[in-house]
Design a protein around this motif. Structure first.
Motif, mmCIF file in Angstrom:
data_model
loop_
_atom_site.group_PDB
_atom_site.id
_atom_site.type_symbol
_atom_site.label_atom_id
_atom_site.label_comp_id
_atom_site.label_asym_id
_atom_site.label_seq_id
_atom_site.Cartn_x
_atom_site.Cartn_y
_atom_site.Cartn_z
ATOM 1 N N ALA A 187 51.323 58.159 33.866
ATOM 2 C CA ALA A 187 51.666 57.827 32.484
ATOM 3 C C ALA A 187 53.083 57.263 32.386
ATOM 4 O O ALA A 187 53.355 56.335 31.611
ATOM 5 C CB ALA A 187 51.525 59.062 31.609
ATOM 6 N N VAL A 188 54.003 57.806 33.188
ATOM 7 C CA VAL A 188 55.373 57.297 33.166
ATOM 8 C C VAL A 188 55.418 55.859 33.660
ATOM 9 O O VAL A 188 56.087 54.987 33.094
ATOM 10 C CB VAL A 188 56.282 58.199 34.020
ATOM 11 C CG1 VAL A 188 57.713 57.673 34.020
ATOM 12 C CG2 VAL A 188 56.242 59.624 33.495
ATOM 13 N N GLY A 189 54.692 55.570 34.715
ATOM 14 C CA GLY A 189 54.653 54.203 35.225
ATOM 15 C C GLY A 189 54.030 53.236 34.248
ATOM 16 O O GLY A 189 54.513 52.104 34.076
ATOM 17 N N ALA A 190 52.963 53.646 33.593
ATOM 18 C CA ALA A 190 52.320 52.765 32.622
ATOM 19 C C ALA A 190 53.243 52.461 31.448
ATOM 20 O O ALA A 190 53.325 51.321 30.969
ATOM 21 C CB ALA A 190 51.015 53.394 32.138
ATOM 22 N N ALA A 191 53.965 53.469 30.977
ATOM 23 C CA ALA A 191 54.897 53.235 29.875
ATOM 24 C C ALA A 191 56.027 52.303 30.296
ATOM 25 O O ALA A 191 56.476 51.440 29.525
ATOM 26 C CB ALA A 191 55.456 54.566 29.385
ATOM 27 N N SER A 192 56.502 52.437 31.531
ATOM 28 C CA SER A 192 57.572 51.557 32.003
ATOM 29 C C SER A 192 57.091 50.116 32.112
ATOM 30 O O SER A 192 57.801 49.178 31.730
ATOM 31 C CB SER A 192 58.082 52.054 33.352
ATOM 32 O OG SER A 192 58.563 53.378 33.243
#
Length: 891
Positions: free
Chosen positions: A629-634
């Motif tokens: 989820a962190v990677g997708a938001a970035s």
């Protein structure tokens, strides 16, 4: 209670037994020799004298006007000594019943025995002794007569007043030859150090008792190693053979191989055997019926045995207390009716549960005493320690088991019941969480600040914020709490190294281990595994019986925070199956189930704490569930940050300023140019901080726009071009006089407040440097003024802001009306004006008043300059927007 009187013959040595913890009251007229007797038989610190207290408060031991305050001090000192468990002697006349009544009440408050030693001396002896004292030589004779008269009037009622022992001395010879002997309390067995086998409530289960004694190693009631059995009461009622249990326990107590405290069922049976009228309920009817088949001599022995039982015992140097229903620390070793009642029945809240049974006060949860308290009375499914207390009543008569505690080993041994001999009014175990352990889980158990007493680390305090965080994690993410018997501590790394270039160094790590007392260290290659705790049961039935599961799970695999190691239960069971096959093949089950060891069934499960290899077993789930989820938001946020201007165009109605900063978003400095708006601060300017600060702007009325297109107008020119909208001309718009004007707010822009200016800015919107004082409100810079300008670094100026020292341009480039140089007086609104602001500015009129503020003045919009207006007219020339302002003309 005992009372001794003087003999008529020659004086003989008198022995006066006094409990080692008691309140001794010396009673006698003035001059009877109480102080002399106290100095001879008691330590000076044990005696509290009324004369001494009178001197403390008035500097005169014979000042009778200070008697009230003196006795207040006397009672206070005596109360503190009794609370600390110290023998206390009261040296006062105490001839009036009212004076003695307060002392008896003081003894009862602290649950100690009051003892009276009466010195009833002749009147002549008292007068002669007072005459020998200089401070009492003039004491009238009638005072002595009054004291003796009051004493004689109440002498035979001392026992009725509450004194448990009364010793009477009538002659000086008796007082001189008397000997005070301190005797131990009946419940003080601190000299017995064990080892002990403490057995829970039997309730007439004779066969289970014999099986438990056999497993504990007793042969015909005697242990070959000299261990002593201690019974916590409730030997009778409800079970099939109460006489058999009484016969076995009475024989062991008589031989010295056992101790016994009474339970509430023995107390009730004893009253029935003495002829008192009691209700034959709660199993007493079965016991009376069984005793009817026994000889009369046996019933008499039972009655004498019950009458001789002591409420509780203090054993092993004060480290162990055994009673029936539990006992708080303040009652340990005390002797009173209140202590006996609590030891027999416990304490209730006055409420009843859904089964009609009294709700008992959870005293064990607040217990913080040094001595371990072992008790029974309230049946629980499993015996477990709570704050150095443990209940051994595991419901043998209700189909549970009969449990014993080995002391000082603290080891539990139990045998299962043969059958359900008596149906309980309340189920022994409930299905609620924690119900199989005896008490369902309550929010108060884990909420707020808690203090947990441990065996090796003492009291451990759990702060409220930590308890709340643990409750959040364990209730939402952890595995079934019944399958989490242990949470491993976090492994502490070695201290940071002092060697240059090393984060940790082996030499320093070994030195730390040596300082901590670790003699041997095993070094292994780094495995890159994941910390895991494995609870493994031999089969599903073991998990159901021992941990109260539903019969489907055979164990658990969880992380050090209690979360499931594998999210799929099928994978968990497959892993447990492989571990179970390895344990079975190694013969570990048979090794754990050694005969004569722990409780039944404890050899059918084990707990492993280690690392699972490889680390990817855990990492794939973490990457998929938490880090993805962190990677997708970035990936969604940072492409906009890389575009010039951050994907945001200039303000509507303005042209971008020419120069190297062209292309940057309006109101953005080089420190944050290109960042998306979500990453900017909207909190307003703060002193001494570098951040983007929003500027309040007003939205110009847009005539002819439909409400559905307002979003496109608010979004700025860049979005309007993407939506296919025509770019509007920055020329002034003159709305139709017949149509109402729409009003709104402009989108919030951002501007930079540099750290160099200390949070201050000029009132005309420009940035100020440290040490440069802004111009006073309502003033203007003189024409041709070339004084020091604000010193702000060029790399921190926004697009279109004039660099320090640069000449003021005559007009800003671009189409549309522009302001010409002149003696203008422009004052900014709080929103700011000029290139750094987006608010409107007030325009000064000819008569010195401030006209209405116009949006955009001094912010890149067409400005107005002041000029002398024509006399007698309140208006002036029209502004660049077509309105009139006093003393203002447009070009």
């Amino acid at each position: 209670m005992t009372a001794t009187a003087a003999s008529t013959g020659a004086a003989e040595p008198r022995v006066l037994p006094v409990p080692d913890l008691s309140l001794v009251v010396l009673v006698g007229a003035t001059g009877s020799g109480k102080s002399t007797f106290a100095r001879k038989h008691f330590r000076p610190t044990e005696v509290v004298s009324s004369d001494l207290c009178r001197g403390l408060v008035s500097d005169d031991e014979n000042d009778q006007s200070a008697s009230k305050d003196a006795f207040d001090v006397l009672h206070y000192i005596a109360s503190k000594r009794l609370a600390a468990g110290r023998l206390t002697v009261i040296d006062a006349t105490s001839v009036q019943p009212e004076a003695r009544r307060s002392l008896v009440r003081l003894a009862r408050e602290h649950d100690v025995l009051p003892v009276a030693i009466v010195l009833d001396m002749p009147e002549d002896v008292c007068a002669q002794r007072n005459a020998a004292r200089p401070d009492r030589a003039g004491l009238p004779r009638h005072v002595i007569r009054r004291h003796r008269r009051e004493l004689r009037r109440s002498l035979r009622h001392l026992e009725r007043e509450g004194f448990r022992k009364v010793h009477l001395l009538r002659t000086p010879e008796e007082a001189e030859t008397a000997e005070v002997v301190r005797e131990k309390r009946y419940n003080d067995l601190t000299h017995l150090t064990g080892p002990f086998d403490i057995i829970g409530d039997v309730h007439g289960c004779s066969s289970e008792l014999e099986a438990l004694l056999d497993r504990l190693g007793y042969r015909d009631g005697v242990h070959p190693e000299g261990r002593t059995a201690v019974f916590v009461g409730d030997l009778v009622d409800r079970g099939p053979d109460s006489p058999g249990v009484l016969r076995r326990v009475m024989g062991m107590v008589a031989s010295g191989s056992a101790l016994c405290v009474p339970g509430n069922h023995e107390n009730k049976l004893g009253r029935h055997l003495r002829g008192s009228k009691v209700q034959l309920t709660h199993g007493l009817a079965e016991t009376v019926e069984q005793l009817a088949g026994e000889p009369e001599e046996f019933a008499s022995e039972v009655r004498s045995f019950i009458e001789g039982l002591v409420s509780h015992y203090v054993l092993d140097g004060g480290r162990l207390v055994v009673c029936h229903a539990g006992l708080p620390e303040k009652y340990h070793g005390r002797t009173s009716g209140r202590v006996r009642s609590h030891a027999l029945y416990g304490e209730t809240t006055g409420e009843t549960d859904e089964f009609g049974l009294p709700v008992r006060h959870p005293w064990a949860e607040d217990y913080r005493g040094r001595a371990a308290v072992v008790y029974g009375h309230t049946p629980v499914p499993e015996a477990s320690w709570t704050n150095n207390t443990i209940c051994l009543d595991t419901g043998a008569v209700f189909g549970g088991k009969l449990t014993a505690l080995r002391w000082p080993e603290r080891e539990l041994v139990d045998v299962p019941a043969e059958k359900v001999w008596y149906e309980p009014a309340r189920p022994l175990a409930v299905q609620a969480p924690g119900g199989r352990e005896g008490r369902p889980l309550d929010l108060a158990d884990v909420h707020g600040r808690r203090v947990v007493e441990t065996r090796h680390l003492g009291n451990v305090a759990v702060r409220e914020e930590n308890a709340a965080a643990a409750l959040e994690v364990m209730s939402r993410f952890a595995v079934d709490p019944r399958l989490v018997p242990y949470l491993p501590p976090t492994m502490a790394p070695a201290a940071a190294s002092q060697v240059e270039g090393f984060l940790e160094h082996p030499a320093e790590a070994f030195a730390q281990y040596r300082a901590d007392g670790i003699a041997q260290v095993v070094c292994e290659e780094k495995h890159m595994g994941s910390r895991a705790t494995v609870l493994l049961c031999r089969d599903a039935e073991t998990a159901r019986r021992r941990f109260g599961t539903d019969g489907t799970a055979t164990g658990s695999v969880y992380t050090r925070t209690g979360r499931p190691f594998f999210p799929d239960p099928a994978v968990t069971e497959a892993f447990l199956g492989r571990v179970r096959d390895a344990v079975t093949g190694a013969g570990l089950w048979e090794e754990l189930a050694a005969p004569g060891g722990a409780s039944a069934g404890d050899g059918d499960w084990l707990l492993l704490d280690g690392e699972l290899l490889p680390w990817s077993l855990r990492s794939r789930g973490l990457l998929r569930e938490q880090y993805a989820a962190v990677g997708a938001a970035s990936r969604a946020a940072f492409p906009a940050a890389r575009r010039p201007g951050g994907g945001r165009g200039p303000r509507r109605g303005h042209r971008r300023a020419a120069g190297p900063a062209a292309g940057a978003g309006r109101g953005r400095g080089p420190l944050h140019r290109g960042l998306p708006p979500v990453l900017l601060d909207h909190g307003g300017p703060r002193r001494g901080a570098v951040r983007a600060v929003p500027a309040a702007r007003r939205l110009r009325p847009v005539a002819g726009r439909r409400p559905a297109r307002r979003a496109a107008v608010l979004a700025g020119p860049a979005r309007r071009r993407r939506r296919g909208c025509r770019r509007r001309s920055p020329a002034p718009h003159r709305p139709d006089p017949g149509r109402p004007r729409r009003r709104g707010l402009r989108p919030r822009g951002h501007r930079l407040v540099a750290r160099a200016d200390g949070g201050r800015r000029r009132r005309d919107g420009r940035q100020a440097a440290p040490g440069v004082r802004p111009r006073p409100q309502g003033t203007a810079r003189a024409a041709g003024d070339q004084g020091p300008r604000p010193r702000v670094p060029e790399d921190r100026l926004r697009a279109g802001v004039r660099a320090p020292g640069a000449a003021r341009p005559a007009a800003r480039p671009g189409a549309g009306p522009q302001a010409v140089a002149g003696p203008a007086r422009v004052r900014a609104r709080p929103g700011g004006a000029g290139p750094a602001g987006g608010g409107g500015a007030a325009v000064a009129g000819a008569r010195g008043g401030l006209r209405g503020a116009r949006p955009g003045v001094g912010a890149g919009r067409p400005a107005a300059v002041t000029a002398p207006g024509r006399p007698g007219r309140t208006g002036g020339a029209r502004t660049a927007r077509g309105r009139r302002a006093g003393g203002v003309r447009a070009v």
